[in-house]
Design an enzyme around this catalytic site. Sequence first.
Site, PDB file in Angstrom:
ATOM      1  N   GLU A 243      -4.753  -2.245  -2.440  1.00 55.45           N
ATOM      2  CA  GLU A 243      -6.285  -2.568  -2.595  1.00 55.45           C
ATOM      3  C   GLU A 243      -6.428  -3.875  -2.283  1.00 55.45           C
ATOM      4  O   GLU A 243      -6.336  -4.785  -3.228  1.00 55.45           O
ATOM      5  CB  GLU A 243      -6.787  -2.174  -3.835  1.00 55.45           C
ATOM      6  CG  GLU A 243      -6.595  -0.522  -4.037  1.00 55.45           C
ATOM      7  CD  GLU A 243      -7.648  -0.022  -4.936  1.00 55.45           C
ATOM      8  OE1 GLU A 243      -8.447   0.942  -4.741  1.00 55.45           O
ATOM      9  OE2 GLU A 243      -7.960  -0.594  -6.083  1.00 55.45           O
TER      10      GLU A 243
ATOM     11  N   HIS B  64      -5.078  -2.131 -11.860  1.00 53.11           N
ATOM     12  CA  HIS B  64      -6.347  -2.284 -11.090  1.00 53.11           C
ATOM     13  C   HIS B  64      -6.754  -3.890 -10.919  1.00 53.11           C
ATOM     14  O   HIS B  64      -6.697  -4.414 -11.840  1.00 53.11           O
ATOM     15  CB  HIS B  64      -7.337  -1.357 -11.308  1.00 53.11           C
ATOM     16  CG  HIS B  64      -8.497  -1.268 -10.316  1.00 53.11           C
ATOM     17  ND1 HIS B  64      -9.532  -2.000 -10.197  1.00 53.11           N
ATOM     18  CD2 HIS B  64      -8.794  -0.116  -9.263  1.00 53.11           C
ATOM     19  CE1 HIS B  64     -10.302  -2.056  -9.287  1.00 53.11           C
ATOM     20  NE2 HIS B  64      -9.836  -0.818  -8.642  1.00 53.11           N
TER      21      HIS B  64
HETATM   22  P1  PGA Z   1     -14.402   0.936  -3.709  1.00 52.30           P
HETATM   23  O1  PGA Z   1     -13.341   0.715  -4.908  1.00 52.30           O
HETATM   24  O2  PGA Z   1     -14.199   2.270  -3.107  1.00 52.30           O
HETATM   25  O3  PGA Z   1     -15.758   1.022  -4.444  1.00 52.30           O
HETATM   26  O4  PGA Z   1     -14.231  -0.337  -2.920  1.00 52.30           O
HETATM   27  C1  PGA Z   1     -12.048   1.134  -4.736  1.00 52.30           C
HETATM   28  C2  PGA Z   1     -11.364   0.831  -5.915  1.00 52.30           C
HETATM   29  O5  PGA Z   1     -11.879  -0.189  -6.760  1.00 52.30           O
HETATM   30  O6  PGA Z   1     -10.216   1.678  -6.437  1.00 52.30           O
END
Ligand code: PGA
Length: 252
Positions: free
Chosen positions: A170, A98
């Site tokens: 992401e 992440h």
């Molecule tokens: P968020 O986070 O939906 O709050 O933007 C997504 C994540 O970090 O997996």
Amino acid sequence: MKKIIIGNWKMNLDHLQAIQLLQKINYSLSENIHEDIDIVVAPSHTSLRSVQTVIDTDNLSIQSSAQDVSEYNLGSYTGETSSLQLNKLNIDYCILGHSERRSLFLETDEVINTKLKNLLKINITPIICIGETEEDRNQSIQIDKCLSQIRRIFKGVRKDAINECIIAYEPIWAIGTGIVAQPENASEILEEVKKYLLNNNFLIEKFRFVYGGSVTKSNAKDLMNEESINGLLVGGASLDPDEFIDIIKLSL
Ligand code: PGA
């Protein structure tokens, strides 16, 4: 490809609050929903055992995920949790790489590669996060950035392993900012990732590709309408059971 919605609870909730949230989510789901969509929650390590026990005992249509795992298997690594320890909890998934782990805890692609190899030896599906910074996108090097992450993370990994993984795109500029990527941004990355993997003889017919970053009920449907996107990784919005349920329903 079966759809999947993953709630990343990050470092929120104690184990009692985690059980409560799990039960609230479960209460609003139809019993057979898991036939159409995988619903996954990722609590902190302190709550994983309690959450998984409720899932197993009450036979819920929800699965659980760890948010991270150690690169080490056993021994003097204070504060770490190994893949073997997680496996004993009967959990189904584990998030790897992440961007918060990369930026705040200086986790590298090489470390993620070791973690991936450990997870592939056991029965836990890795959810591997990739994504570029705002600066990368401004310089139009987002594809290079994501491909270099994929190249390093899958170095020395057997060629069919990717089919057992979920790749989560992401973009860092979208995480927790309220700025969501356009569905086409995600498709573009997926196409390039697929091309790279095929050119490097990976078998890719079965892996799932999810998007994460500021997902809410107001953008979930558009994202899920994009053919390349099989699911969503939801952070902040997954802590509100009504919002999370709406996101699931809009994704069906
Ligand atoms: P968020 O986070 O939906 O709050 O933007 C997504 C994540 O970090 O997996």
